[in-house]
Design a protein around this motif. Structure first.
Motif, PDB file in Angstrom:
ATOM      1  N   LYS A   1      -4.338 -57.689 -63.713  1.00  0.00           N
ATOM      2  CA  LYS A   1      -5.201 -56.551 -63.997  1.00  0.00           C
ATOM      3  C   LYS A   1      -6.380 -56.506 -63.024  1.00  0.00           C
ATOM      4  N   ALA A   2      -6.472 -57.517 -62.165  1.00  0.00           N
ATOM      5  CA  ALA A   2      -7.620 -57.620 -61.256  1.00  0.00           C
ATOM      6  C   ALA A   2      -7.597 -56.491 -60.227  1.00  0.00           C
ATOM      7  N   ASP A   3      -8.779 -56.091 -59.812  1.00  0.00           N
ATOM      8  CA  ASP A   3      -8.924 -55.101 -58.747  1.00  0.00           C
ATOM      9  C   ASP A   3      -8.606 -55.805 -57.430  1.00  0.00           C
ATOM     10  N   LEU A   4      -7.505 -55.403 -56.786  1.00  0.00           N
ATOM     11  CA  LEU A   4      -7.043 -56.115 -55.597  1.00  0.00           C
ATOM     12  C   LEU A   4      -7.905 -55.873 -54.365  1.00  0.00           C
TER      13      LEU A   4
ATOM     14  N   GLU B   1       2.131 -56.403 -53.500  1.00  0.00           N
ATOM     15  CA  GLU B   1       0.812 -55.753 -53.594  1.00  0.00           C
ATOM     16  C   GLU B   1      -0.212 -56.496 -52.739  1.00  0.00           C
ATOM     17  N   ARG B   2      -0.133 -57.827 -52.722  1.00  0.00           N
ATOM     18  CA  ARG B   2      -1.104 -58.599 -51.935  1.00  0.00           C
ATOM     19  C   ARG B   2      -0.863 -58.464 -50.436  1.00  0.00           C
TER      20      ARG B   2
ATOM     21  N   LEU C   1      -4.070 -53.727 -46.220  1.00  0.00           N
ATOM     22  CA  LEU C   1      -3.774 -52.794 -45.126  1.00  0.00           C
ATOM     23  C   LEU C   1      -4.066 -51.347 -45.513  1.00  0.00           C
ATOM     24  N   GLY C   2      -4.517 -51.159 -46.755  1.00  0.00           N
ATOM     25  CA  GLY C   2      -4.768 -49.803 -47.218  1.00  0.00           C
ATOM     26  C   GLY C   2      -3.504 -49.036 -47.527  1.00  0.00           C
TER      27      GLY C   2
ATOM     28  N   ALA D   1       5.197 -53.002 -43.369  1.00  0.00           N
ATOM     29  CA  ALA D   1       3.849 -53.515 -43.112  1.00  0.00           C
ATOM     30  C   ALA D   1       3.944 -54.726 -42.193  1.00  0.00           C
ATOM     31  N   ARG D   2       2.790 -55.296 -41.900  1.00  0.00           N
ATOM     32  CA  ARG D   2       2.741 -56.507 -41.084  1.00  0.00           C
ATOM     33  C   ARG D   2       1.791 -57.509 -41.711  1.00  0.00           C
TER      34      ARG D   2
END
Length: 224
Positions: free
Chosen positions: A22-25, A125-126, A131-132, A144-145
Motif C-alpha cells: 500500500k506504500a506510495d512507490l 512496479e519497482r 522511470l515514470g 523499460a531499462r
C-alpha cells in the motif's frame, strides 16, 4: 519447498504489518526516503524472523531468509542474485514458480521462486515507477531499462495468462570491443577492418538478426 513456505508466511506478515504493497512507490525516486524505508523494513524483518523462527533454524539460514525477504520487499526478489551473476545474460519469469536463466548461451530452469503473483507484480512496479512509467490492466505491457542499461519487458494479466511475466536482457558490465568479437570467432580481422572503415567514412549500416543473435552487441561495438 519448506523454505519457500516459510518465506511466504513471513512475507504476508510483513505486507500486513509494514503495509508494503500500500506504500506510495514515489519513495523509489528519492534516495533518502529509499534508505529510510530500507532501514525500517530491514529492522522489521529481523525482528519478525527472530520472533517466529524455530530454534532449530541456523543463523546462516536466518540471515539468508532476512536477505530474501528484504530483496522481495524492496528489490526484485529472487531476481537479485541472478542479476548479480555475471554469467547470466537473460532472465525469464514465466510465472512466480518458474524462472529460467540463460548462462553462457544455455537456458536452464533455476531454483529461484517468488512467493506469489503479487510479489512478481510488485517487482515490476519497482522497475517502472522510478522511470515514470505505468503498468495496469489498461496498459498491461511495458518496456523499460534497469539502471545498468539492461532491457526489461513485463506483461501482466489479461495479456499474461499464467500470471505476470518478466524478461530481463542483461548488458555486460564490461562492454565488448571489436577485438573481443575477433577473439570469440564472431568475425575475422578482414571483416573487422571493413566495418571499422565503413564507420569511419560514415556509411549507412543495417544490422539485422533473430532474438539473441547479437544485434545490440554489434551496434554497441560499432558505436565505440
Amino acid at each position: 519447498r519448506d523454505q519457500l513456505s516459510t518465506r511466504e508466511l513471513y512475507s504476508r506478515r510483513l505486507v500486513e504489518e509494514v503495509e508494503m504493497r500500500k506504500a506510495d512507490l514515489t519513495y523509489l525516486r528519492d534516495p533518502v526516503k529509499l534508505q529510510e524505508m530500507r532501514t525500517r523494513v530491514e529492522a522489521k524483518i529481523i525482528a519478525l524472523v527472530e520472533e517466529e523462527a524455530p530454534d532449530s533454524m541456523s543463523r546462516a539460514v536466518r540471515r539468508q531468509l532476512v536477505k530474501e525477504l528484504l530483496d522481495e520487499a524492496l528489490g526484485l526478489g529472487p531476481l537479485e542474485d541472478l542479476l548479480a551473476d555475471n554469467d547470466v545474460s537473460e532472465i525469464m519469469v514465466v510465472d512466480p514458480q518458474t524462472i529460467y536463466a540463460e548462462r553462457k548461451g544455455r537456458i536452464e530452469l533455476t531454483p529461484a521462486r517468488f512467493t506469489d503473483n503479487e510479489a512478481v507484480r510488485a517487482a515490476i512496479e519497482r522497475i517502472v515507477t522510478p522511470l515514470g512509467r505505468r503498468i495496469d490492466e489498461s496498459t498491461p505491457l511495458v518496456d523499460a531499462r534497469l539502471k545498468d542499461g539492461s532491457r526489461v519487458n513485463a506483461v501482466i494479466p489479461p495479456l499474461a495468462i499464467k500470471g505476470s511475466c518478466i524478461t530481463i536482457r542483461k548488458f555486460a558490465k564490461k562492454p565488448l570491443t571489436i577485438a573481443d568479437l575477433i577473439r570469440f570467432g564472431s568475425m575475422n580481422e578482414r571483416m573487422a577492418r571493413f566495418l571499422t572503415r565503413s564507420v569511419t567514412v560514415r556509411k549507412n549500416i543495417i544490422i539485422s538478426g533473430g532474438t539473441g543473435s547479437g544485434k545490440t552487441t554489434l551496434l554497441n561495438v560499432l558505436s565505440g
